[in-house]
Design a protein around this motif. Structure first.
Motif: not given
Length: 146
Positions: A11, A13, A38, A42, A45-46
């Motif tokens: 998650l 990255g 990034d 991630r 968005e979750k």
């Protein structure tokens, strides 16, 4: 409650080659060195795909824009810690609710055991807030009454 280091690392990255042999100590070192910008996308968005401002509660808007323009695109250790803290809470919520929509609902609604605070916001504010959210999730998981 157990956080699975591999899923948390994915998650956040952390490079996939490292994930297979990654320990929680290695993950902590990655956070201390600074996660990729990034990671914010991630995790946001979750946790809250419809909340475009969540990213800016993790890292101020101007700072995030500057980080995105920077070669290497890394977060500071403090910014990385906030992102990792929220990712950890997400992983715990998913362990209990087993459903992204259910985990999102829990994290987005004020909770009386947090004095009416929103769990995801309380977790972002401080490590102590995150610990309280973790305790609440643990109480739910193990059926401990309030």
């Amino acid at each position: 409650m157990t956080i699975h280091v591999r899923s948390l690392a994915a998650l956040l990255g952390v490079h996939p080659r490292k994930v297979e042999r990654l320990s929680s100590f290695d993950l902590a070192d990655e956070v201390r060195r600074g996660l990729s910008v990034d990671a914010i996308d991630r995790v946001s968005e979750k946790v809250a795909p419809d909340d475009v401002n969540l990213r800016h509660r993790l890292v101020p808007k101007a700072t995030l824009a500057r980080r995105r323009r920077t070669p290497g695109r890394r977060l500071s250790p403090e910014e990385s810690d906030r992102v990792a803290r929220l990712a950890r809470i997400w992983e715990l919520a998913m362990d209990v609710w087993k459903s992204e929509p259910a985990a999102r609902r829990f994290l987005a609604r004020p909770h009386p055991m947090l004095a009416g605070r929103v769990p995801r916001e309380f977790a972002i504010e401080s490590e102590l807030g995150a610990r309280e959210v973790e305790n609440l999730i643990g109480r739910v998981k193990y059926g401990i009454p309030s």
